[in-house]
Enzyme design. Structure first.
Site, short mmCIF file in Angstrom:
data_model
loop_
_atom_site.label_atom_id
_atom_site.label_comp_id
_atom_site.label_asym_id
_atom_site.label_seq_id
_atom_site.Cartn_x
_atom_site.Cartn_y
_atom_site.Cartn_z
CG HIS A 192 -2.14 -0.99 1.14
ND1 HIS A 192 -2.72 -1.13 0.14
CD2 HIS A 192 -2.04 -1.96 2.31
CE1 HIS A 192 -3.58 -2.18 0.61
NE2 HIS A 192 -3.25 -2.58 1.87
CG ASP A 221 -2.61 -8.45 1.20
OD1 ASP A 221 -1.81 -8.87 2.10
OD2 ASP A 221 -3.65 -7.71 1.50
CG HIS A 273 -6.54 -5.45 2.24
ND1 HIS A 273 -5.80 -6.32 3.21
CD2 HIS A 273 -7.84 -5.32 2.69
CE1 HIS A 273 -6.79 -6.60 4.27
NE2 HIS A 273 -7.92 -5.75 4.01
CG ASP A 292 -4.43 -9.96 4.12
OD1 ASP A 292 -4.39 -10.64 3.16
OD2 ASP A 292 -4.20 -8.98 4.26
ZN LIG Z 1 -3.84 -7.11 3.44
#
Ligand SMILES: [Zn+2]
Length: 365
Positions: free
Chosen positions: A137, A175, A177, A262
């Site tokens: 990120h 991931d 996200h 995750d």
């Molecule tokens: Zn994540």
């Protein structure tokens, strides 16, 4: 092709002791804890993985500001250094800094570089960087979502600018996200394919939309596969099928996996329903494709994954696939298999939309 399998695992004691989150009570930031690394390493020791002569332990590359500046503004680097120097603080709800954050975040970049450089110079056939804080990120100018520096983007820019490595690179981000940080670095770059499978809130809206395809010469090389919460093993496999024809057409010389775990069913942040076997099948599939395309060159770089009971099994599941050994999931996961209901019908619609959007840029879709 290299005949002897050698898997580099990038480790450093600091990842298991530094950059400890504030803990007023369990919260988003408190999950990005050194325990993540300690639990993985305890487990890998317990199952004897380091006794395997194909596994080599490697330290992160030592790097300085001149390497961080390939990916980050001097302003951002200085800001993190200064906050660390005064003892740390919260940057926002999703980023914390402690007195040793600068050093550890710099070491994480060095860990990703070591993992990736070792694979392109044939020191290892594959590698896994067990580093933290995560990176996907982080932007050129700012930290975001538990990430300080962008470990993977910084490594690629190091290859490009310091080693003059100009071959094509595919990043597969699994991931939970969307890796918005990585996506922005390479959005215009046709030499880097970014594929992200991520949980997406279809009701409220979210980042990482299906029609963000890249720009200019990079169009078609940013592929976002948003998925609803509750994704199962079977669903995960179904989504990733889209990758195979794309990778064959793209012909990368190296595959980097942004290895977040995750989407694991017990993860306290993600809302998906994968078990560790999903990561075993994924790694086996990517290994097969990498062996067909690029002498098996894959680097896994740890991103998220916050269930400290499941995370070690997810990492073992990947390593067993890379070692061509059978993976036995933990007995407790048997109940988890009953948790999720397949979302294949919804996913078919998303996959069809993505295929339609991408087909002008890919002959074999
Ligand atoms: Zn994540």
């Amino acid at each position: 092709m290299m005949s002897v399998k050698k898997i580099g695992i990038i480790l450093d004691d600091d990842f298991g002791s530094k950059h400890i989150p504030p803990y007023p009570k369990p919260s988003f930031i408190s999950f990005e804890h050194p325990f993540r690394i300690n639990c993985i390493l305890n487990h890998l020791e317990r199952i004897g993985i380091f006794q395997d002569i194909r596994i080599v332990k490697v330290k992160p590359k030592e790097i300085g500001d001149e390497i961080l500046e390939l990916a980050h503004s001097k302003y951002h680097i200085e800001a993190i250094r200064k906050i660390s120097n005064i003892g740390g603080g919260l940057i926002d709800d999703e980023v914390f800094v402690t007195e040793d954050t600068f050093d550890l975040a710099q070491k994480a970049v060095g860990g990703a570089i070591e993992a990736i450089e070792g694979v392109i110079n044939n020191s290892f056939t594959q590698s896994f960087a067990l580093i933290r804080p995560p990176g996907h990120h982080a932007y050129r100018e700012k930290s975001s979502g538990l990430c300080i520096f962008n470990n993977i983007a910084n490594s690629i820019l190091y290859l490009r600018k310091m080693l003059s490595y100009d071959k094509k690179i595919a990043i597969i981000d699994i991931d939970d996200h969307f890796g918005d940080g990585i996506a922005q670095y390479f959005y215009h770059d046709p030499s880097v394919l970014y594929f992200s499978l991520h949980e997406f809130d279809f009701t409220e809206g979210d980042i990482g939309m299906v029609d963000e395809l890249g720009q200019d010469e990079g169009i078609g090389k940013n592929i976002n596969f948003p998925v609803p919460e509750g994704l199962t093993n079977e669903d995960f496999d179904y989504c990733l099928d889209l990758l195979e024809p794309i990778l064959h057409e793209f012909q990368p010389a190296l595959i980097i996996v942004a290895a977040g775990f995750d989407m694991y069913y017990a993860d306290p942040i993600g809302n998906c329903s994968l078990t560790s076997s999903a990561y075993n099948h994924f790694a086996a599939k990517i290994l097969r494709i990498a062996e067909e395309l690029c002498d098996g060159r894959i680097s896994f770089v740890l991103e998220g994954g916050y269930d400290v009971i499941g995370l070690p099994y997810c990492v073992e599941a990947v390593l067993k696939a890379l070692l061509n050994e059978k993976y036995e999931p933990p007995v407790y996961e048997k109940d988890a298999l009953l948790l999720g209901e397949s979302k294949i019908e919804d996913l078919k619609k998303i996959k069809n939309m993505l295929t339609r959007l991408l087909s002008p840029y890919w002959e074999h879709l």
